[in-house]
Design a protein around this motif. Structure first.
Motif, PDB file in Angstrom:
ATOM      1  N   UNK A 167       6.377  14.929  -3.202  1.00  0.00           N
ATOM      2  CA  UNK A 167       7.715  15.146  -3.763  1.00  0.00           C
ATOM      3  C   UNK A 167       8.525  13.860  -3.723  1.00  0.00           C
ATOM      4  N   UNK A 168       8.482  13.172  -2.573  1.00  0.00           N
ATOM      5  CA  UNK A 168       9.286  11.951  -2.436  1.00  0.00           C
ATOM      6  C   UNK A 168       8.801  10.843  -3.365  1.00  0.00           C
ATOM      7  N   UNK A 169       7.502  10.853  -3.651  1.00  0.00           N
ATOM      8  CA  UNK A 169       6.952   9.733  -4.429  1.00  0.00           C
ATOM      9  C   UNK A 169       7.245   9.840  -5.916  1.00  0.00           C
ATOM     10  N   UNK A 182      14.163  13.972   3.305  1.00  0.00           N
ATOM     11  CA  UNK A 182      15.197  14.130   4.337  1.00  0.00           C
ATOM     12  C   UNK A 182      15.989  12.843   4.544  1.00  0.00           C
ATOM     13  N   UNK A 183      15.483  11.760   4.017  1.00  0.00           N
ATOM     14  CA  UNK A 183      16.194  10.493   4.202  1.00  0.00           C
ATOM     15  C   UNK A 183      17.372  10.418   3.242  1.00  0.00           C
ATOM     16  N   UNK A 184      18.397   9.710   3.654  1.00  0.00           N
ATOM     17  CA  UNK A 184      19.562   9.594   2.771  1.00  0.00           C
ATOM     18  C   UNK A 184      19.199   8.670   1.620  1.00  0.00           C
ATOM     19  N   UNK A 185      19.988   8.755   0.569  1.00  0.00           N
ATOM     20  CA  UNK A 185      19.704   7.931  -0.601  1.00  0.00           C
ATOM     21  C   UNK A 185      19.717   6.435  -0.263  1.00  0.00           C
ATOM     22  N   UNK A 186      20.743   5.937   0.454  1.00  0.00           N
ATOM     23  CA  UNK A 186      20.712   4.494   0.783  1.00  0.00           C
ATOM     24  C   UNK A 186      19.478   4.111   1.588  1.00  0.00           C
ATOM     25  N   UNK A 187      19.057   5.005   2.489  1.00  0.00           N
ATOM     26  CA  UNK A 187      17.848   4.699   3.289  1.00  0.00           C
ATOM     27  C   UNK A 187      16.623   4.583   2.390  1.00  0.00           C
ATOM     28  N   UNK A 188      16.530   5.491   1.434  1.00  0.00           N
ATOM     29  CA  UNK A 188      15.367   5.471   0.542  1.00  0.00           C
ATOM     30  C   UNK A 188      15.383   4.222  -0.348  1.00  0.00           C
ATOM     31  N   UNK A 189      16.586   3.901  -0.854  1.00  0.00           N
ATOM     32  CA  UNK A 189      16.698   2.727  -1.729  1.00  0.00           C
ATOM     33  C   UNK A 189      16.325   1.467  -0.957  1.00  0.00           C
ATOM     34  N   UNK A 190      16.801   1.392   0.304  1.00  0.00           N
ATOM     35  CA  UNK A 190      16.512   0.190   1.099  1.00  0.00           C
ATOM     36  C   UNK A 190      15.011   0.079   1.378  1.00  0.00           C
ATOM     37  N   UNK A 191      14.402   1.215   1.729  1.00  0.00           N
ATOM     38  CA  UNK A 191      12.962   1.209   2.012  1.00  0.00           C
ATOM     39  C   UNK A 191      12.187   0.732   0.782  1.00  0.00           C
ATOM     40  N   UNK A 192      12.599   1.220  -0.364  1.00  0.00           N
ATOM     41  CA  UNK A 192      11.897   0.860  -1.595  1.00  0.00           C
ATOM     42  C   UNK A 192      12.062  -0.628  -1.903  1.00  0.00           C
ATOM     43  N   UNK A 193      13.278  -1.134  -1.701  1.00  0.00           N
ATOM     44  CA  UNK A 193      13.524  -2.564  -1.930  1.00  0.00           C
ATOM     45  C   UNK A 193      12.660  -3.410  -0.996  1.00  0.00           C
ATOM     46  N   UNK A 248       0.852  -1.184   0.000  1.00  0.00           N
ATOM     47  CA  UNK A 248       0.000   0.000   0.000  1.00  0.00           C
ATOM     48  C   UNK A 248       0.890   1.237   0.000  1.00  0.00           C
ATOM     49  N   UNK A 249       0.693   2.105  -0.967  1.00  0.00           N
ATOM     50  CA  UNK A 249       1.417   3.379  -0.984  1.00  0.00           C
ATOM     51  C   UNK A 249       0.475   4.442  -0.426  1.00  0.00           C
ATOM     52  N   UNK A 250       0.897   5.067   0.683  1.00  0.00           N
ATOM     53  CA  UNK A 250       0.036   6.026   1.376  1.00  0.00           C
ATOM     54  C   UNK A 250       0.628   7.423   1.230  1.00  0.00           C
ATOM     55  N   UNK A 251      -0.203   8.385   0.886  1.00  0.00           N
ATOM     56  CA  UNK A 251       0.275   9.753   0.719  1.00  0.00           C
ATOM     57  C   UNK A 251      -0.156  10.662   1.850  1.00  0.00           C
ATOM     58  N   UNK A 252       0.795  11.463   2.322  1.00  0.00           N
ATOM     59  CA  UNK A 252       0.473  12.534   3.266  1.00  0.00           C
ATOM     60  C   UNK A 252       0.939  13.843   2.631  1.00  0.00           C
ATOM     61  N   UNK A 253       0.496  14.957   3.228  1.00  0.00           N
ATOM     62  CA  UNK A 253       0.908  16.240   2.646  1.00  0.00           C
ATOM     63  C   UNK A 253       2.284  16.660   3.126  1.00  0.00           C
ATOM     64  N   UNK A 254       2.650  16.239   4.341  1.00  0.00           N
ATOM     65  CA  UNK A 254       3.920  16.745   4.882  1.00  0.00           C
ATOM     66  C   UNK A 254       4.835  15.593   5.288  1.00  0.00           C
ATOM     67  N   UNK A 255       6.118  15.934   5.367  1.00  0.00           N
ATOM     68  CA  UNK A 255       7.124  14.948   5.773  1.00  0.00           C
ATOM     69  C   UNK A 255       6.877  14.476   7.203  1.00  0.00           C
ATOM     70  N   UNK A 256       6.479  15.451   8.053  1.00  0.00           N
ATOM     71  CA  UNK A 256       6.247  15.105   9.462  1.00  0.00           C
ATOM     72  C   UNK A 256       5.109  14.089   9.552  1.00  0.00           C
ATOM     73  N   UNK A 257       4.040  14.359   8.821  1.00  0.00           N
ATOM     74  CA  UNK A 257       2.898  13.438   8.857  1.00  0.00           C
ATOM     75  C   UNK A 257       3.299  12.066   8.336  1.00  0.00           C
ATOM     76  N   UNK A 258       4.152  12.033   7.313  1.00  0.00           N
ATOM     77  CA  UNK A 258       4.596  10.750   6.742  1.00  0.00           C
ATOM     78  C   UNK A 258       5.359   9.942   7.788  1.00  0.00           C
ATOM     79  N   UNK A 283       8.924   7.505   3.539  1.00  0.00           N
ATOM     80  CA  UNK A 283      10.000   7.815   2.591  1.00  0.00           C
ATOM     81  C   UNK A 283       9.842   9.289   2.236  1.00  0.00           C
ATOM     82  N   UNK A 284      10.843  10.083   2.539  1.00  0.00           N
ATOM     83  CA  UNK A 284      10.781  11.501   2.161  1.00  0.00           C
ATOM     84  C   UNK A 284      12.175  12.025   1.930  1.00  0.00           C
TER      85      UNK A 284
END
Ligand code: AMP
Length: 421
Positions: free
Chosen positions: A306-308, A280-291, A250-260, A277-278
């Motif tokens: 923006x992050x999505x 402010x996260x480092x690239x490796x963190x984002x890649x790992x989350x996505x994997x 499930x991909x869930x959208x919020x309006x703000x990074x804090x809410x996410x 996933x937003x």
């Protein structure tokens, strides 16, 4: 229709077959022939329509005369530049270039911010025909003279509407001014707004304009539904729906990074594996989350708009608008993540009293009402009063600047850091 009549070479047809594609998507059918002829193209196609292959395949074909296996960097100047607003999208485009070009000796690389620059410098020094880049990091390379754009023939501006939203146009303009040998320009955008048109007037020459789905229309394979709910009951309703319908991925959208971040940790605590996933996260963190999400280790990915952008997740079954976007077109972007490539998907919106105006604006743009359903046990309080939503002015349905862009601009003008989302 098959790929054969489009005029692609045998090597490219083989790569397409390797990917398992049997027929071109509408944007591919319409865009590949004019791009092969060297024409400029302005295409309205959102993520999920197959737009990356629509420009990558004909570009590879046009560059084929330059393909060579020489070790000399001088034999591999940058001939094509693809600019994208986000690093995820840049990575995804370069993966496509690699995949579709696997039978051709053409080289490509990708440069984006937020990671060390040295490996990028090395890749550029070795020479590449196709360079995929986010604007900020590319300008860093220009400044350090670690890239030479003096032989670029083809320029692609991918997700031009998002580049506008994120305030990247001054950077893009600076880059375009360096491309003195440019012969062909392709612009892709989820929608063609007046601003995108103005940009096309500046950058494109008599383009073929390709509009895949009428503006403001959502993919027909997406089932949309609205659940009216109280502001404070949204999280409980989301957890309830995920459990009741056994929703996975499930991909869930919020309006703000804090809410996410907050929502992801609350769901996690509720026993539903989730990650936010937003930017402010480092690239490796984002890649790992996505994997983890793709592999099913994480059930819910919570993201801001923006992050999505640029997240490459195929045939995503469920998208949830935990908070409606303040920019109605973001609703289209969001639900474009589901129902891809012929599959059906659900777009669920949890709407509280504060968001009624946002819902109206979305429905006006869609030109139809979205069906709604009240979930038992989550009936909204009829006497609830609406509170204003920060960053949204009801008289302004399409804010010219994405809320996140103001921050990006401030940081960039201050020259303290480069932000490439
Ligand atoms: P894009 O709009 O470029 O992000 O592509 C969306 C997804 O569609 C990607 O995962 C592609 O692998 C896939 N795709 C692209 N072209 C085709 C095609 N002709 N047939 C089936 N899937 C495709």
């Amino acid at each position: 229709m098959s790929f054969e009549p489009l005029g692609l070479s045998a090597d490219l047809l083989r790569a397409v077959a390797d990917e398992g594609y049997t027929e071109p998507t509408p944007v591919q059918e319409r865009a590949i022939p004019p791009i092969l002829q060297g024409r400029d193209v302005l295409a309205a196609a959102q993520t999920g329509t197959g737009k990356t292959a629509a420009f990558t395949l004909p570009i590879l074909q046009r560059l084929t005369p330059y393909a060579n296996s020489s070790f000399s960097p001088a034999r591999h100047p940058v001939r094509t530049l693809v600019l994208t607003p986000t690093r995820e999208l840049a990575m995804q485009v370069q993966e496509s270039v690699e995949a579709y070009g696997r039978h051709l000796p053409l080289r490509s690389t990708v440069v984006y911010g937020g990671v060390p620059i040295e490996p990028q410098i090395k890749a550029l020094r070795d020479g590449v025909e196709i360079l995929v880049a986010t604007p900020g990091r590319l300008l860093d390379h220009v400044q350090q003279r670690t890239v030479n754009l003096g032989q670029v023939e083809i320029l692609v501006l991918d997700e031009a509407d998002r580049m506008l939203d994120m305030g990247f146009i001054p950077d893009v303009t600076r880059i375009v001014q360096l491309l003195t040998t440019r012969q062909q320009t392709l612009m892709f955008s989820a929608t063609i707004s007046d601003e995108v048109k103005r940009l096309a007037d500046v950058f494109l020459k008599r383009p073929d304009v390709i509009q895949i789905s009428p503006q403001g229309s959502a993919a027909e394979s997406v089932r949309q539904i609205v659940y009216p709910v109280d502001r404070d009951a949204k999280r409980e309703l989301l957890a309830h729906l995920i459990r009741k319908h056994d929703l996975q991925q499930v991909l869930v959208f919020t309006r703000t990074k804090i809410a996410a971040s907050r929502l992801a940790s609350q769901l996690d605590r509720d026993g539903i594996a989730a990650v936010g996933i937003h930017s402010d996260r480092t690239q490796p963190e984002r890649t790992r989350a996505l994997d983890d999400f793709k592999n099913g280790r994480i059930r819910v990915l919570v993201a801001t708009d923006v992050a999505a952008r640029g997240l490459d997740i195929e045939a995503l079954p469920h998208v949830v608008n935990y908070e409606l976007p303040t920019h109605p077109q973001d609703y289209i972007h969001r639900i474009g993540r589901t129902g891809r490539a012929g599959a059906t998907g659900d777009a669920i919106s949890l709407v509280c009293i504060d968001e009624v105006e946002l819902l109206r604006a979305i429905q006006r743009m869609l030109k139809h009402a979205i069906p709604w359903q009240v979930e038992e046990g989550f009936e909204p309080d009829r006497n609830a009063e609406a509170r204003p939503i920060s960053g949204y002015r009801p008289d302004q349905h399409t804010p010219r600047v994405h809320p996140g862009a103001r921050h990006v601009r401030r940081v960039r003008q201050g020259r303290t850091a480069r932000v490439a989302h």
